[in-house]
Design a protein around this motif. Structure first.
Motif, PDB file in Angstrom:
ATOM      1  N   TYR A   1       0.834  -1.200   0.000  1.00 21.82           N
ATOM      2  CA  TYR A   1       0.000   0.000   0.000  1.00 21.82           C
ATOM      3  C   TYR A   1       0.869   1.250   0.000  1.00 21.82           C
TER       4      TYR A   1
ATOM      5  N   LYS B   1      -6.178   0.143   3.516  1.00 22.74           N
ATOM      6  CA  LYS B   1      -5.525  -0.988   4.174  1.00 22.74           C
ATOM      7  C   LYS B   1      -6.214  -1.321   5.495  1.00 22.74           C
TER       8      LYS B   1
ATOM      9  N   GLU C   1      -9.615  -2.946   4.853  1.00 20.67           N
ATOM     10  CA  GLU C   1      -9.469  -4.309   4.328  1.00 20.67           C
ATOM     11  C   GLU C   1      -9.053  -5.275   5.434  1.00 20.67           C
ATOM     12  N   GLU C   2      -8.213  -4.816   6.353  1.00 18.98           N
ATOM     13  CA  GLU C   2      -7.817  -5.646   7.494  1.00 18.98           C
ATOM     14  C   GLU C   2      -9.013  -5.900   8.420  1.00 18.98           C
TER      15      GLU C   2
ATOM     16  N   ASP D   1     -11.195  -8.514   6.739  1.00 18.36           N
ATOM     17  CA  ASP D   1     -10.601  -9.847   6.867  1.00 18.36           C
ATOM     18  C   ASP D   1     -10.858 -10.437   8.263  1.00 18.36           C
TER      19      ASP D   1
ATOM     20  N   GLU E   1     -17.703  -3.417   3.993  1.00 18.08           N
ATOM     21  CA  GLU E   1     -17.536  -3.460   2.533  1.00 18.08           C
ATOM     22  C   GLU E   1     -18.049  -2.178   1.891  1.00 18.08           C
TER      23      GLU E   1
ATOM     24  N   LEU F   1     -15.637   0.558   2.674  1.00 12.65           N
ATOM     25  CA  LEU F   1     -14.423   0.344   1.899  1.00 12.65           C
ATOM     26  C   LEU F   1     -14.594   0.850   0.471  1.00 12.65           C
TER      27      LEU F   1
ATOM     28  N   LYS G   1     -12.554   3.953  -1.240  1.00 18.18           N
ATOM     29  CA  LYS G   1     -11.788   3.782  -2.475  1.00 18.18           C
ATOM     30  C   LYS G   1     -12.186   4.832  -3.514  1.00 18.18           C
TER      31      LYS G   1
ATOM     32  N   TYR H   1      -4.992  -3.805  -9.087  1.00 21.81           N
ATOM     33  CA  TYR H   1      -6.118  -4.363  -8.345  1.00 21.81           C
ATOM     34  C   TYR H   1      -6.870  -5.423  -9.162  1.00 21.81           C
TER      35      TYR H   1
END
Length: 317
Positions: free
Chosen positions: A3, A11, A14-15, A18, A39, A42, A46, A273
């Motif tokens: 990143y 980042k 996304e962590e 996860d 989501e 996120l 973005k 990506y």
């Protein structure tokens, strides 16, 4: 995935996503709604970041270590039809400049481009994508071969510049680049140039003359890099962001100034990506450009190319 500084909010999200998914898999807790909320956030983050990139941030994206390089595009577009050719028939084979025959969308092309490395060993092997004179002479040899057999040419540009070493200058770096520009402007076959990463200085121009010049969204094209510009004007690299803005080197700026013909859109976040979609889009634009050029007679093709470059740099006060 690596990143960049401005991508750190992505980042973190996304962590979080996860971790949320792991919790859902390893326990009986229903975290579906929580994951959906992350989501959504996120996706919004973005869009906010990538739709408001500065010139310097686009330069950073063009150098992203996960970004697809020339050979990645070649293998994605040509598959098993790719046949690499080597050597300038004068000095040696330059690993920073690749070339060969391949089919894109069923049409044969002579493909030439700069290739960078993926790690320390391959970067040294490829000389960081900085070609020596023999690289440009190899490129010209292949383009003249394409002309002989009536094969269109595609060039992929991704270089921080031609190699500036003493040995390169001794072997005629300036002459080799100038010769390529001279010969490409009158080449009797269609030329499509695609900027897929960095397009710096004469190193890019040495294979950058084309009937159609296409530029991927998160790339740059300029006579000098922001860092070098900053070091000359301010005697320091600390002003590279201001230099990037002043140089007007982004794809949007280049299209506005009519120095490139088309801007190829990239997946949200950059080509790294979604490499498959990125290469597919590049293929579509190459085929579109070729279809616009294939029916032109040779005299018309050359006349239009010369006219295109003759108009560059005109302005009124």
């Amino acid at each position: 995935m690596e990143y960049l500084d401005f991508e750190l909010p992505i980042k973190e999200l996304e962590e979080q996503l996860d971790k949320c998914q792991v919790i859902g898999q390893e326990s009986d807790i229903d975290v579906t709604n929580t994951c959906k909320q992350i989501e959504k956030k996120l996706e919004e983050t973005k869009k906010k970041i990538y739709k408001n990139l500065t010139a310097w941030q686009r330069v950073q994206l063009s150098r992203h270590p996960n970004r697809p390089y020339t050979m990645d595009h070649v293998h994605a577009l040509c598959g098993d039809s790719w046949l690499e050719l080597f050597g300038d028939r004068s000095f040696k084979d330059d690993k920073a400049m690749i070339g060969g025959l391949g089919k894109i969308g069923g049409q044969s092309f002579m493909i030439v481009g700069q290739q960078k490395g993926y790690n320390t060993k391959t970067r040294q092997y490829r000389n960081f994508g900085m070609a020596n004179p023999e690289g440009y002479r190899k490129a010209l040899r292949l383009m003249k071969m394409a002309e002989k057999f009536g094969i269109p040419v595609v060039t992929f540009i991704d270089t921080p510049g031609a190699y500036p070493g003493l040995e390169a200058e001794e072997r005629g770096q300036g002459e080799a680049i100038a010769r390529n520009i001279f010969e490409m402007i009158r080449l009797k076959t269609p030329i499509i140039a695609v900027i897929v990463g960095e397009g710096a200085s004469g190193g890019a121009l040495g294979i950058g003359v084309g009937d159609r010049v296409l530029m991927m969204e998160n790339t740059w094209y300029s006579v000098i890099s922001p860092e070098s510009c900053s070091s000359i004007l301010w005697k320091s690299w600390d002003y590279k962001e201001q230099a990037a803005e002043a140089l007007k080197l982004t794809s949007t700026d280049m299209k506005k100034q009519n120095l490139v013909d088309e801007v190829i859109p990239e997946p949200l976040g950059g080509a790294h990506y979604d490499r498959i979609t990125a290469s597919k889009t590049v293929e579509e634009y190459i085929i579109k450009a070729f279809n616009e050029l294939k029916d032109l007679s040779t005299p018309d093709l050359i006349a239009k190319r010369m006219d295109k470059y003759s108009k560059m740099g005109e302005y009124k006060e």
